[in-house]
Scaffold this active site. Sequence first.
Site, PDB file in Angstrom:
ATOM      1  N   THR A  50       0.820  -1.205   0.000  1.00  0.00           N
ATOM      2  CA  THR A  50       0.000   0.000   0.000  1.00  0.00           C
ATOM      3  C   THR A  50       0.856   1.257   0.000  1.00  0.00           C
ATOM      4  O   THR A  50       0.459   2.298  -0.533  1.00  0.00           O
ATOM      5  CB  THR A  50      -0.938  -0.025   1.217  1.00  0.00           C
ATOM      6  OG1 THR A  50      -1.805  -1.144   1.075  1.00  0.00           O
ATOM      7  CG2 THR A  50      -1.779   1.227   1.327  1.00  0.00           C
ATOM      8  N   TYR A  63      -8.195   0.792  -3.867  1.00  0.00           N
ATOM      9  CA  TYR A  63      -6.926   1.214  -4.466  1.00  0.00           C
ATOM     10  C   TYR A  63      -6.187  -0.028  -4.915  1.00  0.00           C
ATOM     11  O   TYR A  63      -6.567  -1.151  -4.598  1.00  0.00           O
ATOM     12  CB  TYR A  63      -6.074   2.005  -3.463  1.00  0.00           C
ATOM     13  CG  TYR A  63      -5.598   1.168  -2.305  1.00  0.00           C
ATOM     14  CD1 TYR A  63      -6.417   0.956  -1.201  1.00  0.00           C
ATOM     15  CD2 TYR A  63      -4.354   0.552  -2.329  1.00  0.00           C
ATOM     16  CE1 TYR A  63      -5.994   0.159  -0.150  1.00  0.00           C
ATOM     17  CE2 TYR A  63      -3.918  -0.247  -1.277  1.00  0.00           C
ATOM     18  CZ  TYR A  63      -4.749  -0.441  -0.191  1.00  0.00           C
ATOM     19  OH  TYR A  63      -4.342  -1.233   0.842  1.00  0.00           O
ATOM     20  N   THR A 129       1.592  -4.460   4.247  1.00  0.00           N
ATOM     21  CA  THR A 129       1.448  -4.797   5.668  1.00  0.00           C
ATOM     22  C   THR A 129       0.816  -6.180   5.896  1.00  0.00           C
ATOM     23  O   THR A 129       0.963  -6.744   6.967  1.00  0.00           O
ATOM     24  CB  THR A 129       0.590  -3.736   6.394  1.00  0.00           C
ATOM     25  OG1 THR A 129      -0.716  -3.721   5.817  1.00  0.00           O
ATOM     26  CG2 THR A 129       1.222  -2.368   6.319  1.00  0.00           C
ATOM     27  N   ASP A 130       0.115  -6.704   4.859  1.00  0.00           N
ATOM     28  CA  ASP A 130      -0.642  -7.956   5.082  1.00  0.00           C
ATOM     29  C   ASP A 130       0.247  -9.119   5.512  1.00  0.00           C
ATOM     30  O   ASP A 130      -0.133  -9.919   6.363  1.00  0.00           O
ATOM     31  CB  ASP A 130      -1.391  -8.369   3.799  1.00  0.00           C
ATOM     32  CG  ASP A 130      -2.581  -7.468   3.511  1.00  0.00           C
ATOM     33  OD1 ASP A 130      -2.873  -6.586   4.337  1.00  0.00           O
ATOM     34  OD2 ASP A 130      -3.213  -7.647   2.453  1.00  0.00           O
ATOM     35  N   LYS A 202       0.029  -7.822  13.098  1.00  0.00           N
ATOM     36  CA  LYS A 202      -0.928  -6.877  12.510  1.00  0.00           C
ATOM     37  C   LYS A 202      -2.264  -7.083  13.203  1.00  0.00           C
ATOM     38  O   LYS A 202      -2.793  -8.192  13.230  1.00  0.00           O
ATOM     39  CB  LYS A 202      -1.046  -7.111  10.998  1.00  0.00           C
ATOM     40  CG  LYS A 202      -1.949  -6.091  10.318  1.00  0.00           C
ATOM     41  CD  LYS A 202      -1.948  -6.198   8.794  1.00  0.00           C
ATOM     42  CE  LYS A 202      -2.856  -5.106   8.221  1.00  0.00           C
ATOM     43  NZ  LYS A 202      -2.915  -5.084   6.766  1.00  0.00           N
ATOM     44  N   GLU A 323      -2.642 -28.711  28.306  1.00  0.00           N
ATOM     45  CA  GLU A 323      -3.888 -29.498  28.218  1.00  0.00           C
ATOM     46  C   GLU A 323      -3.730 -30.649  27.223  1.00  0.00           C
ATOM     47  O   GLU A 323      -4.573 -31.529  27.150  1.00  0.00           O
ATOM     48  CB  GLU A 323      -5.048 -28.600  27.797  1.00  0.00           C
ATOM     49  CG  GLU A 323      -5.550 -27.688  28.901  1.00  0.00           C
ATOM     50  CD  GLU A 323      -6.772 -26.920  28.452  1.00  0.00           C
ATOM     51  OE1 GLU A 323      -7.874 -27.489  28.442  1.00  0.00           O
ATOM     52  OE2 GLU A 323      -6.613 -25.730  28.088  1.00  0.00           O
TER      53      GLU A 323
HETATM   54  N1  ASP Z   1      -2.836  -5.475   0.790  1.00  0.00           N
HETATM   55  C1  ASP Z   1      -1.807  -4.511   1.089  1.00  0.00           C
HETATM   56  C2  ASP Z   1      -0.471  -5.235   1.073  1.00  0.00           C
HETATM   57  O1  ASP Z   1      -0.206  -5.965   1.972  1.00  0.00           O
HETATM   58  C3  ASP Z   1      -2.074  -3.851   2.382  1.00  0.00           C
HETATM   59  C4  ASP Z   1      -1.001  -2.914   2.881  1.00  0.00           C
HETATM   60  O2  ASP Z   1       0.093  -2.818   2.379  1.00  0.00           O
HETATM   61  O3  ASP Z   1      -1.276  -2.237   3.883  1.00  0.00           O
HETATM   62  O4  ASP Z   1       0.266  -5.041   0.175  1.00  0.00           O
END
Ligand code: ASP
Length: 366
Positions: A50, A63, A129-130, A202, A323
């Site tokens: 992103t 996007y 971020t994914d 995350k 457990e």
């Molecule tokens: N879908 C995006 C990615 O991981 C989300 C992000 O970058 O925040 O590339």
Amino acid sequence: MKTNTQIHKGIVRLILAGLMTLILASPSLAQTTSQNKQLPNVVILATGGTIAGAAASGTQAGYTSGQVTIDAMVNAVPDIKKLANIKGEQISNVGSQDMSFAIMLQLAKRIAELAAGKDVDGIVITHGTDTMEETAYFLNLVVKTDKPVVLVGSMRPSTAVSADGPLNLYNAVAVAADPKAKGHGVLLVMNDWIHSAQTLVKVSTTAVQTFMSPLRGLIGTSAYGVNEYYRYPHNKFGSQSEFSVDGVTTLPRVDIIYADVDMPADLIDASVEHGAKGIVIAGVGNGNMNKAGLDACARASKKGVVVVRSTRVATGNVGRNVEVDDDKLGLVASYDLNPQKARILLSVALLKPRKLDEIQKLYYEY
Ligand code: ASP
């Protein structure tokens, strides 16, 4: 009278025009490299996400990741060049949902080459971020350098009103250029916080404050390029790590299976039939699952497939023999690794034959 949409469009046009002016007015990255001998040298490896994403307007939710090049990202934040001499390299330009072991291995190789050079002081990786957790943790296991290696991303695309990418990139470069960041392993810098690759998770699909380090806390903070460090990571990484991916072209198959109420255990058998060398269970609670699930895990273990119990719960350790009788069933407890990181550790560990107790030890150490 202008409608809200018209006003937003106007703001976005102004921002884009400003960015274009900066891009056109700035010299190319190649020219700025090694301009100032007083400054540290930082290489930015771009993979997409992103932070390199773009939308048709500044306020729309939809996007596409990985649209903007590393040169454009750096040129949009000219002050970065006051922190370090910057060189950019485009490794890939994908949303991190499309990150692959092939790209991760390529990254590890390139970081090792760069870190070995006397003319490189730190490395920044721009990334979605994914799957940031996976790439950061993988690099922490296999890259042997004390030089700062810093991942950075953003939650809003570069075209958004209040895009978070530019300041995140600025702070990431400030950390990568900082001698005090050395020896902390692979780091993530986002929204003013510095996380260890080992601890970051995350926690929000859309919020800018999406990364947390719930059990162990932050490595430090970076606000407008001013860094503070609170602690060193507790686990093994970098030069203390026994893992190497030299010459490795692919990683063994390890599947993650999610446990829940009345879980159908045949998914575990199917995973074994499809050739998985390891299985990570995203268990309920302390890495638990129903009896049918445990029986299937024991069957898989008898066939030589390594089964690791992790948890679908957001924080907390998965303890051995709590457990579940791991000794009797031939299972491994993931300790403080969530399923996605437990999978990375197992994939790298399975590059050579290891006994179950050796694999269990790795989960305590890494
Ligand atoms: N879908 C995006 C990615 O991981 C989300 C992000 O970058 O925040 O590339």
